[in-house]
Design a protein around this motif. Structure first.
Motif, PDB file in Angstrom:
ATOM      1  N   ARG A 240      26.928  16.107  -8.527  1.00 49.44           N
ATOM      2  CA  ARG A 240      28.266  15.817  -8.506  1.00 49.44           C
ATOM      3  C   ARG A 240      28.990  16.569  -9.368  1.00 49.44           C
ATOM      4  O   ARG A 240      30.170  17.314  -9.062  1.00 49.44           O
ATOM      5  CB  ARG A 240      28.613  14.526  -8.452  1.00 49.44           C
ATOM      6  N   LEU A 241      28.687  16.686 -10.609  1.00 52.71           N
ATOM      7  CA  LEU A 241      29.269  17.611 -11.593  1.00 52.71           C
ATOM      8  C   LEU A 241      29.465  18.916 -11.159  1.00 52.71           C
ATOM      9  O   LEU A 241      30.370  19.650 -11.297  1.00 52.71           O
ATOM     10  CB  LEU A 241      28.837  17.242 -13.006  1.00 52.71           C
ATOM     11  N   LEU A 242      28.209  19.409 -10.602  1.00 49.90           N
ATOM     12  CA  LEU A 242      28.421  20.947 -10.104  1.00 49.90           C
ATOM     13  C   LEU A 242      29.289  21.133  -8.982  1.00 49.90           C
ATOM     14  O   LEU A 242      29.892  22.283  -9.127  1.00 49.90           O
ATOM     15  CB  LEU A 242      26.991  21.411  -9.973  1.00 49.90           C
ATOM     16  N   VAL A 243      29.333  20.243  -7.953  1.00 50.53           N
ATOM     17  CA  VAL A 243      30.193  20.431  -7.037  1.00 50.53           C
ATOM     18  C   VAL A 243      31.686  20.410  -7.490  1.00 50.53           C
ATOM     19  O   VAL A 243      32.452  21.069  -7.185  1.00 50.53           O
ATOM     20  CB  VAL A 243      29.818  19.162  -5.868  1.00 50.53           C
ATOM     21  N   ILE A 244      31.822  19.329  -8.195  1.00 51.31           N
ATOM     22  CA  ILE A 244      33.422  19.146  -8.643  1.00 51.31           C
ATOM     23  C   ILE A 244      33.769  20.204  -9.536  1.00 51.31           C
ATOM     24  O   ILE A 244      34.748  21.004  -9.441  1.00 51.31           O
ATOM     25  CB  ILE A 244      33.394  17.880  -9.661  1.00 51.31           C
TER      26      ILE A 244
END
Length: 510
Positions: A240-244
């Motif tokens: 999720r952090l990578l996508v955000i």
């Protein structure tokens, strides 16, 4: 040049083709390097010192931040979780409001007067000339946003994945704010709207802070409220952090490019005004004179204001000067708005449960609220001719010029009394913020006549070190009985003595 009776038209045939901004900067860089008097090794030594200092501070600060995050995450009360949920609604509006006001004060895109005279007045593409300054502002905004988010969320025990997401989103938000200020800098109307939005964001930040202050009883446990976060696996949080982060990077790049294409619409006057302010602030920062920093900002405000409608005074002698000081404060109402908005600080600290920090937080916030109202006292204490023209002693003028700020300090401390807990503590806070602001505003400039002290930064006058502490020393003395836990009698007596001594002893004039 055309010799017709009409307007003068630039003819490239007379002077050649207009050079590009890149070629012009390359030529200027070559000329400057040819006149440099420092070797490459001397420059590398300075770079090494800076990198080493930043690395040491980063390692020390990072270790402290990790330890504080671990201690905050170990909290098992429902109040800790509720505090973590409330912090974004306070921190984000404050960051955006502060960024708006700071960037609108300095431009955000600025240039020196020499650049404005020699380069911006030429037919060279203005947007290309201003692009390096714009990139610097963007980088600083990104660093400030990421650093503030990491510190703000980590201090209250958030998970590191949550801290990373907050840092990414806050950085994009501040980059959007930077691009918006570049757009607002192009017209005076847009700048006024941006400042009004900044004031509105202060009100938005005050609402959750007041709700935080009114909540004292815990409701539930930290484990139960954090259960949804525990169910998320570590790999899911990383994805999720990578996508955000990827989406935020795309949005940030688009915003920066779109705002950079509008740099050519900036007027030379607005760009030079920010450069003059930065030059004045740099000079004040070198002398470590906080009052001079306030003078530079206030002077720029009144120069941009131009003129105001005059009002007839009332009374005579001291009454007339008090009335004029009251009108002068009302002519800049935004300072009053910010001053009352700082009431959020003691209530927010009281809501966190750290009752010991409430008086010192209230004192510092009150000092920041009342200090901008001391422009009249500052002008009188720095001008011998003005003191003689008014026909009163400087000690009497200091008392007269402190009446209106003193009334504001009393009102501010009265409104903060529910968070402080007792009227005696409110009196100590009011006395501390008033005496500290008066001492700082009436202090003499740093003296350079004495012997110098050797330091790694070079020879420094010894009086230069005490300049930033002027005002804060009296604030701490007035709050010392509160911090030491003494009785209410001493909490009232010590600030009262400081007040009497401050206004009884004649100030030293420059």
């Amino acid at each position: 040049m055309s010799t017709a009776d009409g307007p003068v038209v630039f003819d490239p045939a007379d002077f050649g083709a207009i050079p590009s901004s890149r070629s012009l900067r390359k030529w200027m860089r070559k000329v400057r390097r040819g006149k440099a008097d420092r070797t490459v090794w001397q420059q590398l030594e300075d770079i090494y010192v800076i990198v080493f200092a930043v690395a040491m501070l980063g390692a020390t600060g990072g270790n402290v931040l990790v330890n504080l995050n671990d201690k905050s995450a170990a909290c098992t009360s429902g109040s800790c979780s509720w505090l973590l949920d409330t912090v974004p609604y306070i921190l984000v509006p404050l960051l955006v409001s502060t960024m708006l006001r700071v960037l609108l004060s300095i431009g955000p895109v600025s240039a020196s007067r020499a650049t404005g005279f020699w380069l911006l007045a030429t037919p060279v593409d203005r947007g290309a000339l201003l692009r390096p300054s714009y990139r610097l502002v963007v980088v600083v905004a990104a660093v400030v946003g990421a650093g503030a988010a990491v510190i703000g969320w980590a201090l209250f025990g958030a998970a590191w994945s949550t801290v990373g997401e907050a840092a990414v989103l806050t950085t994009v938000l501040l980059l959007f704010t930077t691009c918006a200020t570049v757009w607002a800098q192009q017209t005076a109307r847009r700048s006024r709207w941006a400042i009004w939005i900044a004031d509105g964001l202060l009100v938005v930040a005050a609402v959750p802070a007041l709700l935080l202050a009114l909540r004292h009883q815990p409701t539930g446990t930290f484990e139960n409220q954090m259960l949804p976060f525990e169910e998320v696996s570590s790999s899911g949080a990383d994805v999720r952090l990578l996508v955000i982060g990827a989406l935020a990077l795309v949005v940030a790049v688009v915003l920066v490019i779109l705002a950079g294409r509008t740099l050519g619409r900036l007027s030379r006057q607005t760009v030079i005004a920010g450069g003059d302010l930065l030059a004045g602030l740099a000079g004040a920062a070198i002398t470590l004179d906080v009052s001079l920093l306030a003078d530079v900002v206030a002077g720029r405000h009144w120069r941009l204001k131009g003129r105001l409608k005059s009002r007839r005074g009332r009374g005579a002698n001291a009454v007339a000067m008090i009335h004029r000081e009251f009108l002068r404060v009302l002519r800049w109402p935004r300072r009053l708005v910010i001053g009352f908005a700082l009431l959020v600080v003691p209530y927010a600290v009281a809501g966190t449960g750290y009752d010991v920090l409430v008086p010192i937080a209230a004192g510092l916030a009150g000092f920041g609220a009342v200090r901008p109202l001391m422009d009249g006292l500052r002008s009188v204490c720095r001008s011998t001719g003005l003191v003689r023209a008014l026909g009163l002693e400087l000690r009497e003028l200091r008392v007269i010029m402190s009446v209106v700020p003193g009334a504001f300090a009393v009102l501010w401390a009265t409104l903060a009394e529910p968070a402080l807990g007792s009227p005696s503590v409110a009196f100590a806070v009011a006395a501390g913020m008033l005496t500290g602001a008066v001492r700082q505003a009436s202090a003499r400039p740093p003296s350079y006549s004495g012997p110098l002290v050797a330091s790694p930064m070079g020879a420094i006058p010894p009086g230069l070190f005490s300049t930033p502490m002027r005002g804060f020393d009296l604030l701490l003395i007035c709050l010392a009985p509160v911090l030491l836990g003494l009785s209410s009698t001493w909490i009232v007596i010590v600030p009262a003595i400081i007040l009497m001594l401050l206004f009884a002893i004649p100030p030293k004039q420059s």
